[in-house]
Design a protein around this motif. Structure first.
Motif, PDB file in Angstrom:
ATOM      1  N   GLN A  90      41.170  51.794   2.047  1.00 51.35           N
ATOM      2  CA  GLN A  90      42.777  50.428   1.220  1.00 51.35           C
ATOM      3  C   GLN A  90      42.999  50.923  -0.105  1.00 51.35           C
ATOM      4  N   ALA A  91      41.875  51.689  -0.890  1.00 54.56           N
ATOM      5  CA  ALA A  91      42.626  52.116  -1.852  1.00 54.56           C
ATOM      6  C   ALA A  91      43.109  52.988  -2.204  1.00 54.56           C
ATOM      7  N   VAL A  96      49.525  54.959  -2.789  1.00 50.96           N
ATOM      8  CA  VAL A  96      50.399  55.635  -2.257  1.00 50.96           C
ATOM      9  C   VAL A  96      51.568  54.761  -2.579  1.00 50.96           C
ATOM     10  N   VAL A  97      51.362  52.975  -1.810  1.00 49.02           N
ATOM     11  CA  VAL A  97      52.260  51.931  -2.280  1.00 49.02           C
ATOM     12  C   VAL A  97      52.906  52.417  -3.794  1.00 49.02           C
ATOM     13  N   TYR A  98      51.787  52.738  -4.637  1.00 50.49           N
ATOM     14  CA  TYR A  98      52.370  52.269  -6.260  1.00 50.49           C
ATOM     15  C   TYR A  98      53.006  53.746  -6.465  1.00 50.49           C
ATOM     16  N   GLN A  99      52.769  54.620  -5.983  1.00 49.67           N
ATOM     17  CA  GLN A  99      52.935  55.565  -6.255  1.00 49.67           C
ATOM     18  C   GLN A  99      54.808  55.867  -5.632  1.00 49.67           C
ATOM     19  N   ASP A 103      58.076  56.813  -7.946  1.00 50.78           N
ATOM     20  CA  ASP A 103      59.214  57.122  -7.906  1.00 50.78           C
ATOM     21  C   ASP A 103      60.696  56.494  -8.104  1.00 50.78           C
ATOM     22  N   SER A 104      60.328  55.720  -7.272  1.00 51.56           N
ATOM     23  CA  SER A 104      61.888  54.798  -6.583  1.00 51.56           C
ATOM     24  C   SER A 104      62.383  54.289  -8.542  1.00 51.56           C
ATOM     25  N   ASN A 247      48.646  50.491 -11.609  1.00 49.36           N
ATOM     26  CA  ASN A 247      48.055  49.855 -10.850  1.00 49.36           C
ATOM     27  C   ASN A 247      47.639  51.327  -9.565  1.00 49.36           C
ATOM     28  N   TYR A 248      48.890  52.528  -9.687  1.00 44.81           N
ATOM     29  CA  TYR A 248      48.764  54.005  -9.153  1.00 44.81           C
ATOM     30  C   TYR A 248      47.150  54.221  -9.869  1.00 44.81           C
TER      31      TYR A 248
END
Length: 283
Positions: A90-91, A96-99, A103-104, A247-248
């Protein structure tokens, strides 16, 4: 990624304990072994939280069932390993989602090269803050937010600013006039705020990035003006990027801590290994 809801786990475990304790037949060892067998099946189906709850029940309800309790030692390490691996997945997914989000957002920021220290601004905000009244949001390379409040052609002697919308508002820290961080020269009042001195405003604006805000210079003569849309949008973007970074970093730190926990658990597994409980619970 997750096993089962915690309420379901507790209910299932309670039911299992009730069944073995009220069966009437058999002694404590038999009842304890029944719970161990139920925990083993839970492990095989990757229901690690349920397994841990059942194993705890053995130790709590049957303190004299020594054989069953010895068996729970290794089984509990297997349950903890499984739960930890689930948390790590989960972490890892969240970081990965926050990265990707970070980046976006970073692609929308503009790097401004400065002799003292480079910084990032929002679209269209690479301007001289001394030349126009407003609140300028910026970000240091390490992710720290800072802001500059500028009042040109008016006198407020301001020591803080407030951003408001409807009946809600957020205010910076109070910065006393010192000729440096709070400067008043050449007909311009300018204050630099860093980190916690201004991040409440950043979060406040980011919560409603499309709203209209008022900007008040708090001083001996308060001055209130509309916050320009470009400045509002830039502050919201920087705040969102800052939160993605935080968050990342938080999920990365959690992943590392869980990995250390996993090493300890696997060391315990090696010490408590028994052929009769050799289950494959990891990937």
């Amino acid at each position: 990624m997750f096993n089962v809801p915690i309420k379901h786990v507790l209910l299932t475990a309670a039911t299992a304990v009730l069944m073995v304790s009220c069966g009437g037949a058999g002694n404590d060892n038999d009842r304890a072994q029944a719970l161990v067998d139920e925990a083993t099946r839970a492990l095989e189906s990757r229901q690690y939280t349920l397994a841990a709850t059942l194993l705890d029940s053995v130790n709590n309800a049957y303190p004299h069932a020594f054989e069953a309790r010895r068996e729970t030692m290794h089984l509990m390490t297997l349950a903890r390993e499984g739960m930890t691996l689930d948390e790590m997945r989960q972490a890892d997914s969240l970081r990965v989602v926050y990265q990707i989000l970070g980046d976006s957002l970073a692609r929308r920021l503009e790097l401004v090269r400065n002799p003292v220290e480079n910084y990032f601004v929002g679209p269209g905000q690479n301007v001289d803050a001394r030349k126009a009244t407003g609140l300028y949001g910026r970000m240091m390379p390490d992710g720290t937010i800072y802001m500059i409040s500028t009042l040109v052609g008016k006198k407020s002697n301001h020591t803080s600013v407030t951003v408001s919308r409807g009946g809600e508002s957020a205010t910076t820290a109070t910065i006393a006039f010192d000729g440096e961080q709070n400067d008043r020269s050449g007909g311009v009042e300018m204050i630099n705020y860093t980190g916690s001195e201004c991040d409440t405003i950043a979060r406040f604006i980011a919560a409603n990035p499309g709203a209209a805000y008022s900007l008040t210079f708090n001083g001996s003569t308060p001055v209130t003006l509309p916050l320009p849309d470009g400045q509002r949008n830039a502050i919201a973007l920087i705040a969102e990027y800052h939160q993605a970074l935080e968050n990342y970093r938080r999920q990365s730190a959690l992943y590392d801590a869980l990995n250390q926990r996993l090493e300890v658990i696997r060391s315990q597994m090696a010490r408590t290994y028994r052929d009769s409980t050799d289950l494959n619970t990891s990937n």
